[in-house]
Design a protein around this motif. Structure first.
Motif, short mmCIF file in Angstrom:
data_model
loop_
_atom_site.label_atom_id
_atom_site.label_comp_id
_atom_site.label_asym_id
_atom_site.label_seq_id
_atom_site.Cartn_x
_atom_site.Cartn_y
_atom_site.Cartn_z
N ARG A 269 0.81 -1.23 0.00
CA ARG A 269 0.00 0.00 0.00
C ARG A 269 0.83 1.27 0.00
O ARG A 269 0.29 2.36 -0.11
CB ARG A 269 -0.94 0.01 1.21
CG ARG A 269 -2.12 -0.92 1.07
CD ARG A 269 -3.06 -0.80 2.26
NE ARG A 269 -2.53 -1.44 3.45
CZ ARG A 269 -3.12 -1.43 4.64
NH1 ARG A 269 -4.25 -0.78 4.79
NH2 ARG A 269 -2.58 -2.03 5.66
N TYR A 312 -13.20 -6.16 -5.97
CA TYR A 312 -11.80 -6.03 -5.58
C TYR A 312 -11.38 -7.26 -4.79
O TYR A 312 -11.96 -7.56 -3.74
CB TYR A 312 -11.57 -4.77 -4.73
CG TYR A 312 -10.10 -4.59 -4.39
CD1 TYR A 312 -9.22 -4.00 -5.30
CD2 TYR A 312 -9.58 -5.06 -3.19
CE1 TYR A 312 -7.88 -3.87 -5.03
CE2 TYR A 312 -8.23 -4.93 -2.90
CZ TYR A 312 -7.39 -4.34 -3.82
OH TYR A 312 -6.05 -4.22 -3.55
N ASN A 313 -10.39 -7.97 -5.31
CA ASN A 313 -9.86 -9.16 -4.65
C ASN A 313 -10.98 -10.14 -4.29
O ASN A 313 -10.99 -10.74 -3.22
CB ASN A 313 -9.08 -8.77 -3.40
CG ASN A 313 -8.18 -9.87 -2.89
OD1 ASN A 313 -7.72 -10.73 -3.65
ND2 ASN A 313 -7.93 -9.89 -1.59
N ILE A 317 -17.94 -4.68 -4.18
CA ILE A 317 -18.01 -3.37 -3.54
C ILE A 317 -19.06 -2.54 -4.26
O ILE A 317 -19.01 -2.40 -5.48
CB ILE A 317 -16.65 -2.64 -3.58
CG1 ILE A 317 -15.56 -3.50 -2.93
CG2 ILE A 317 -16.75 -1.27 -2.92
CD1 ILE A 317 -15.77 -3.77 -1.47
N ILE A 416 -12.33 1.82 2.45
CA ILE A 416 -12.92 0.82 1.56
C ILE A 416 -11.97 -0.36 1.55
O ILE A 416 -10.75 -0.18 1.49
CB ILE A 416 -13.11 1.35 0.12
CG1 ILE A 416 -13.86 2.68 0.11
CG2 ILE A 416 -13.87 0.32 -0.73
CD1 ILE A 416 -13.97 3.32 -1.26
N VAL A 417 -12.49 -1.58 1.61
CA VAL A 417 -11.72 -2.83 1.71
C VAL A 417 -10.66 -2.74 2.81
O VAL A 417 -9.55 -3.26 2.67
CB VAL A 417 -11.10 -3.27 0.36
CG1 VAL A 417 -12.18 -3.60 -0.62
CG2 VAL A 417 -10.14 -2.21 -0.22
N ARG A 419 -8.98 -0.21 3.83
CA ARG A 419 -7.87 0.69 3.55
C ARG A 419 -8.35 2.13 3.51
O ARG A 419 -9.45 2.42 3.01
CB ARG A 419 -7.22 0.36 2.20
CG ARG A 419 -6.58 -1.02 2.13
CD ARG A 419 -6.04 -1.28 0.74
NE ARG A 419 -5.34 -2.56 0.66
CZ ARG A 419 -4.79 -3.05 -0.44
NH1 ARG A 419 -4.88 -2.35 -1.57
NH2 ARG A 419 -4.17 -4.21 -0.43
N HIS A 421 -8.65 5.63 1.97
CA HIS A 421 -8.59 6.18 0.62
C HIS A 421 -8.66 7.71 0.60
O HIS A 421 -8.31 8.32 -0.41
CB HIS A 421 -9.72 5.62 -0.25
CG HIS A 421 -9.50 4.21 -0.67
ND1 HIS A 421 -9.71 3.12 0.15
CD2 HIS A 421 -9.04 3.69 -1.85
CE1 HIS A 421 -9.42 2.01 -0.50
NE2 HIS A 421 -9.01 2.33 -1.71
N ARG A 479 -4.17 4.51 -4.53
CA ARG A 479 -5.05 3.54 -3.88
C ARG A 479 -6.42 3.50 -4.56
O ARG A 479 -7.03 2.44 -4.66
CB ARG A 479 -5.19 3.87 -2.40
CG ARG A 479 -3.93 3.60 -1.60
CD ARG A 479 -4.19 3.69 -0.13
NE ARG A 479 -2.95 3.57 0.63
CZ ARG A 479 -2.86 3.67 1.95
NH1 ARG A 479 -3.96 3.89 2.66
NH2 ARG A 479 -1.70 3.56 2.57
N LEU A 480 -6.90 4.66 -5.00
CA LEU A 480 -8.16 4.67 -5.73
C LEU A 480 -8.04 3.88 -7.02
O LEU A 480 -8.94 3.11 -7.39
CB LEU A 480 -8.59 6.11 -6.03
CG LEU A 480 -9.88 6.28 -6.83
CD1 LEU A 480 -11.07 5.66 -6.09
CD2 LEU A 480 -10.14 7.75 -7.12
N LEU A 483 -8.09 0.23 -6.33
CA LEU A 483 -9.46 -0.23 -6.08
C LEU A 483 -10.22 -0.42 -7.39
O LEU A 483 -10.87 -1.45 -7.60
CB LEU A 483 -10.19 0.80 -5.20
CG LEU A 483 -11.65 0.49 -4.89
CD1 LEU A 483 -11.76 -0.66 -3.90
CD2 LEU A 483 -12.35 1.74 -4.34
N ASP A 486 -8.75 -3.35 -9.58
CA ASP A 486 -8.57 -4.64 -8.90
C ASP A 486 -7.10 -5.04 -8.88
O ASP A 486 -6.73 -6.16 -9.24
CB ASP A 486 -9.41 -5.74 -9.58
CG ASP A 486 -9.51 -7.00 -8.71
OD1 ASP A 486 -9.16 -6.93 -7.53
OD2 ASP A 486 -9.94 -8.04 -9.25
#
Length: 512
Positions: A269, A312-313, A317, A416-417, A419, A421, A479-480, A483, A486
């Motif tokens: 990250r 995502y992963n 979402i 989100i997830v 983390r 953002h 990071r966006l 997301l 993916d």
């Protein structure tokens, strides 16, 4: 046993080097032969293309039988006696080329058969469909435009190859089209962010990268030296303080998308340099920033991906639903079953930390300990979009206090997830309060906290001229993009992530 393994690895490495050396030698010999016959491809300066691979495929009904000229990299080739099939990839995609001796001429075909995978070539011919139905170009002329002296990798996967992909992104882009698609989406995402903000009256500005002191965030800076001025300077760790000076100066809405630099660890990250969006708007607060943030992200997802429902992963979402809004106190109460609204003293907070095995340091105050509870028990559970609100004042040196509860601030982070953002405030515009909070940061820095910020006297001076009530937000662009594409690691969305020097990395691998 380990010694035998090392011997085997050394032998395998030597064999690979010998094989590579032979391939490199042959390719260079081919180049020398071209030079000796006056056909050095590196002297070619231009090639006139009339179309692209994608245009031929997308518009085949109108282009069938037309003369075309394309250029790209030869990715595969099935050479036969008097006819060959090859795949050429340009920036738009790939297309099959059908080359016959009687179509391009004996001399041209003879030259072509000496070319290698990876060579960049030009093709003139007509668009047609093969008997198997594949849209192709029937070549009438082939031209070598650039020689590839390095072979393309046959296999490009696995942990070590992942490391190599980041080091040699140019090869990664050649052999992995999906990687290129990620970076095309990155560009589209940033463009849509600009479109959204520009259409709402925000002005894009540029502020200095070199600062005389680190500020605007809690982070360890990179330090450099300006020779002419003979002073140490810092690569910026945030965009905030200069942008807020512009609000003082009379701009109502400003934003900047730029690189910032933090001298910290590297993981999936974090990268020492990353792209940050910061924007500030006069006469609004953190609720206005929540609305803007939610609508911006939803708009970008729809514009780039065509949907606000993403994966995502393996996790679905939903960016279409209203984002949950949850205070830090309520979040800790919900997920850790600890109610900090009843905690009145530092001693009580420390007792709770010991009871729940939350490690804290001597300088941590009650608000710091609340944040430690959040990080340990809550953060990873915020999977669907959640605005985590109302942070304690101890960890929010630039945010305005809540009038009804001055121990907390009008601040939020978007998770989100699991983390973070985004990070946003109702901006602190009280110069007296701002100075006192800077002074506490300075005390922490003097005590050894390398992430604490300095006292920025000029910024306080700016506030003393008067800054209107203002909302501000910072959004981590990388990071966006992770997301929305993916992507597991931040390195997957940075064209050239920070890496250890190859010699140092290789040495550490050997030691392991």
């Amino acid at each position: 046993m380990q010694e035998n393994k090392n011997v085997q690895n050394d032998a395998s490495r030597e064999q690979s080097l010998e094989e590579m050396s032979e391939i490199l030698r042959v390719r260079r010999e081919k180049l020398e032969e071209l030079k000796s016959t006056g056909k050095n491809p590196f002297t070619i300066t231009t090639y006139e293309r009339t179309t692209t691979a994608k245009e031929i495929v997308d518009n085949f009904e109108t282009m069938e039988g037309q003369e075309v000229a394309i250029a790209g990299r030869m990715m595969s080739c099935r050479k036969m006696g008097k006819a060959s099939f090859l795949d050429v990839r340009d920036a738009s995609g790939r297309i099959q080329i059908y080359a016959r001796l009687d179509g391009v001429g004996e001399e041209n075909y003879k030259e072509f058969k000496k070319w290698d995978i990876g060579d960049i070539i030009g093709v003139e011919g007509t668009a047609f469909r093969t008997q198997k139905g594949e849209i192709s170009v029937k070549a009438s002329a082939l031209k070598l435009l650039s020689k590839s002296l390095q072979p393309l990798p046959e296999k490009w996967h696995g942990l070590k190859d992942t490391e190599l992909r980041y080091r040699q992104r140019y090869v990664d882009l050649i052999v992995n089209p999906d990687v290129k698609d990620t970076f095309v989406k990155r560009s589209m995402i940033i463009r849509e962010i600009r479109n959204y903000l520009d259409s709402r009256g925000y002005l894009e500005v540029e502020t200095p990268v070199l600062h005389t002191q680190a500020g605007g965030a809690s982070a360890r800076p990179f330090i450099t030296h300006h020779n002419a001025l003979d002073i140490d300077m810092y690569l910026r760790i945030a965009l905030e303080l200069h942008l807020k000076r512009l609000i003082v100066g009379g701009f109502d809405k400003v934003y900047e998308i730029g690189r910032v630099f933090r001298n910290e660890g590297i993981d999936v990250r974090h990268n020492p340099e990353f792209t940050l969006l910061e924007l500030y708007e006069a006469y609004t607060d953190y609720h206005g920033m929540m609305d803007l943030c939610e609508n911006l992200i939803r708009h970008v997802a729809k514009a780039v991906l065509g949907s606000a429902q993403i994966c995502y992963n393996g996790i679905e979402i939903d960016l279409e639903k209203p984002f949950e809004r949850l205070s830090m106190v309520d979040a800790v109460k919900k997920y850790a079953d600890v109610d900090f609204s009843t905690v009145k003293t530092l001693e009580e907070a420390r007792a709770l930390a010991k009871e729940h095995h939350v490690e804290y340091e001597e300088h941590h105050l009650k608000g710091d300990i609340l944040n430690l509870f959040f990080e340990q028990f809550v953060e990873e559970k915020l999977v669907q979009p959640t605005f985590l609100m109302d942070h304690p004042v101890e960890i929010s040196p630039l945010a305005k206090r809540k009038p009804e509860d001055p121990d907390y601030t009008e601040r939020f982070e978007l998770f989100i997830v699991g983390r973070e953002h985004a990070n946003a405030f109702s901006e602190l515009n009280d110069p007296i309060d701002q100075r006192s909070r800077f002074e506490r940061q300075a005390q922490l820095k003097a005590a050894g906290d390398e992430e604490a910020c300095d006292i920025d006297n000029d910024f306080i001076n700016a506030l003393e001229y008067g800054m209107p009530p203002t909302g501000g937000i910072g959004i981590g662009i990388d990071r966006l993009i992770m997301l929305l594409t993916d992507s597991y690691s931040i390195r997957d969305v940075l064209l050239f992530p920070t890496m250890k020097p190859l010699r140092q990395a290789g040495k550490e691998e050997d030691e392991e």
